[in-house]
Enzyme design. Sequence first.
Site, PDB file in Angstrom:
ATOM      1  N   ASN A  79       0.622  -1.157  -0.103  1.00 19.61           N
ATOM      2  CA  ASN A  79       0.042  -0.066   0.025  1.00 19.61           C
ATOM      3  C   ASN A  79       0.690   1.122  -0.050  1.00 19.61           C
ATOM      4  O   ASN A  79       2.161   1.264   0.345  1.00 19.61           O
ATOM      5  CB  ASN A  79      -0.979   0.014   1.275  1.00 19.61           C
ATOM      6  CG  ASN A  79      -2.207  -0.847   1.064  1.00 19.61           C
ATOM      7  OD1 ASN A  79      -2.674  -1.275  -0.036  1.00 19.61           O
ATOM      8  ND2 ASN A  79      -2.335  -1.735   2.064  1.00 19.61           N
TER       9      ASN A  79
ATOM     10  N   CYS B  56      -5.496  -7.478  -3.424  1.00 19.30           N
ATOM     11  CA  CYS B  56      -5.978  -7.106  -1.859  1.00 19.30           C
ATOM     12  C   CYS B  56      -7.109  -8.067  -1.832  1.00 19.30           C
ATOM     13  O   CYS B  56      -7.750  -8.424  -2.697  1.00 19.30           O
ATOM     14  CB  CYS B  56      -6.418  -5.767  -2.044  1.00 19.30           C
ATOM     15  SG  CYS B  56      -7.179  -5.157  -0.542  1.00 19.30           S
ATOM     16  N   HIS B  57      -7.419  -8.483  -0.575  1.00 17.38           N
ATOM     17  CA  HIS B  57      -8.446  -9.546  -0.206  1.00 17.38           C
ATOM     18  C   HIS B  57      -9.561  -8.979   0.309  1.00 17.38           C
ATOM     19  O   HIS B  57     -10.407  -9.544   0.741  1.00 17.38           O
ATOM     20  CB  HIS B  57      -7.816 -10.576   0.742  1.00 17.38           C
ATOM     21  CG  HIS B  57      -7.053  -9.926   2.049  1.00 17.38           C
ATOM     22  ND1 HIS B  57      -5.954 -10.379   2.547  1.00 17.38           N
ATOM     23  CD2 HIS B  57      -7.311  -9.022   2.539  1.00 17.38           C
ATOM     24  CE1 HIS B  57      -5.549  -9.772   3.628  1.00 17.38           C
ATOM     25  NE2 HIS B  57      -6.517  -8.992   3.513  1.00 17.38           N
TER      26      HIS B  57
ATOM     27  N   HIS C  36      -9.797  -0.698  -1.693  1.00 17.36           N
ATOM     28  CA  HIS C  36     -10.406  -0.253  -0.180  1.00 17.36           C
ATOM     29  C   HIS C  36     -11.758   0.749  -0.371  1.00 17.36           C
ATOM     30  O   HIS C  36     -12.246   0.981   0.649  1.00 17.36           O
ATOM     31  CB  HIS C  36      -9.420   0.375   0.580  1.00 17.36           C
ATOM     32  CG  HIS C  36      -8.116  -0.580   0.907  1.00 17.36           C
ATOM     33  ND1 HIS C  36      -7.203   0.229   1.850  1.00 17.36           N
ATOM     34  CD2 HIS C  36      -8.077  -1.904   0.632  1.00 17.36           C
ATOM     35  CE1 HIS C  36      -6.367  -0.944   1.802  1.00 17.36           C
ATOM     36  NE2 HIS C  36      -6.602  -1.940   1.484  1.00 17.36           N
TER      37      HIS C  36
END
Length: 427
Positions: free
Chosen positions: A147, A169-170, A199
Amino acid sequence: MTTIVFLGAGSVVFTRQLLTDILGFPELTGAHLVLHDIDPERLATAGSVATRIAEAHGARPKITATLDRRAALDGADFVINAIQVGGYPATRTDFDVPARFGLRQTIGDTIGIGGIFRGLRTFPVLAAIAADMAELCPDAWLLNYTNPMAMNVTYLSRVAPRLNVLGLCHSVHWTVHGLCEIVGVPFEEVEFDSAGVNHQAWILSWQHRGADLYPALDAAIAADEQLRRRVRVDMYRRLGYYPTETSEHSAEYVPWYLYHDEEIERLRIPVGEYLRVSQDNLAEYAAIRDGAPITADSDAVEYAPQIIHSMVTGTPRRIVANVPNVGLIGNLPAGFAVEVPTLVDAAGARPQPMGHLPPQLAAVNRPYVSVGELTVEAALTGDPRLVRHAAMADPNTAATLTVDAIERMCDALTEAHGDLLPEGLRR
């Protein structure tokens, strides 16, 4: 033999899961695993972890550990990037300096003032990695976990447009998993689509055997006061689509919550949460270094192992990835990284066009994108004024501080981070 390189392998808590998932695929048990870190102790710990996981799987990979990044990258097929430039001390700076000015953060790694300065100190290392890969493994795939994801993928697309990059990204996986638990349906039986930015993407559709699951979520929220005390549930009720990242993250991407004491109380927002998470990770690393048992989820959840398996074996999969917006989301700015469904197989990766987002969702995403665009442009041009512009454009920062305070805070962070920042921005 497939060669998989881990940059930042000393992030052992995360490397442990990736290694477990990779060696869980029979076709990858003979891979060459190359571990790189700049910290000798952490690198040695990563090597020990890799050996222990291989033994637990009955696998016989070739394992190489090196402090030399160029040696690590030479001949790579896949490069998993999980570096954290400046480590925990830089993260503390990202929280402690803004806190002196009255700015609250929860995670500080995506946008916001923490995300801006994390990006600025990460970009020079990304540029060096990209240059090394262009020379030593030009056809390799860079699978980035570092990130600020969207800024990093956007920056790489500007400085190394020929590099194969997927940002991973999970958050989408675990968001849908958690929603399925709320409404009581098996995750394996649902179909869903999401799109947006990392996000801050949105669950656009979510179905079980052809039936929309959003009404069941509405009923669960109506019946549970505690669910209504989550930031992203609050956002969902107002915007109509569920955001794909935790409430801790979501709270600091918008101007609505962190400035107000009553909202922090109402929605139970954990200010400074990432510092606590980081301290827990440091403790867990120390335990693993000292020989504690290695445990990891036995199911392949992270996308990098799945991508590697798909590209090596030709097994088709649909994942979620961060890539530059080239005709993928029509009402978000072109070029900046977006998060969309992506098909992977032996031919590579094919991000899927998602059309236009509902207008209210695009409106929430655009300030996020603006902060990222200005931060990337600051690094590319060496113009420190753009760093201040990025901070002024940030929703949470702008809702909290005067413009004079924003300027002083950026000056203080620039001084505190020192030579971790690009040379042109150290003023």
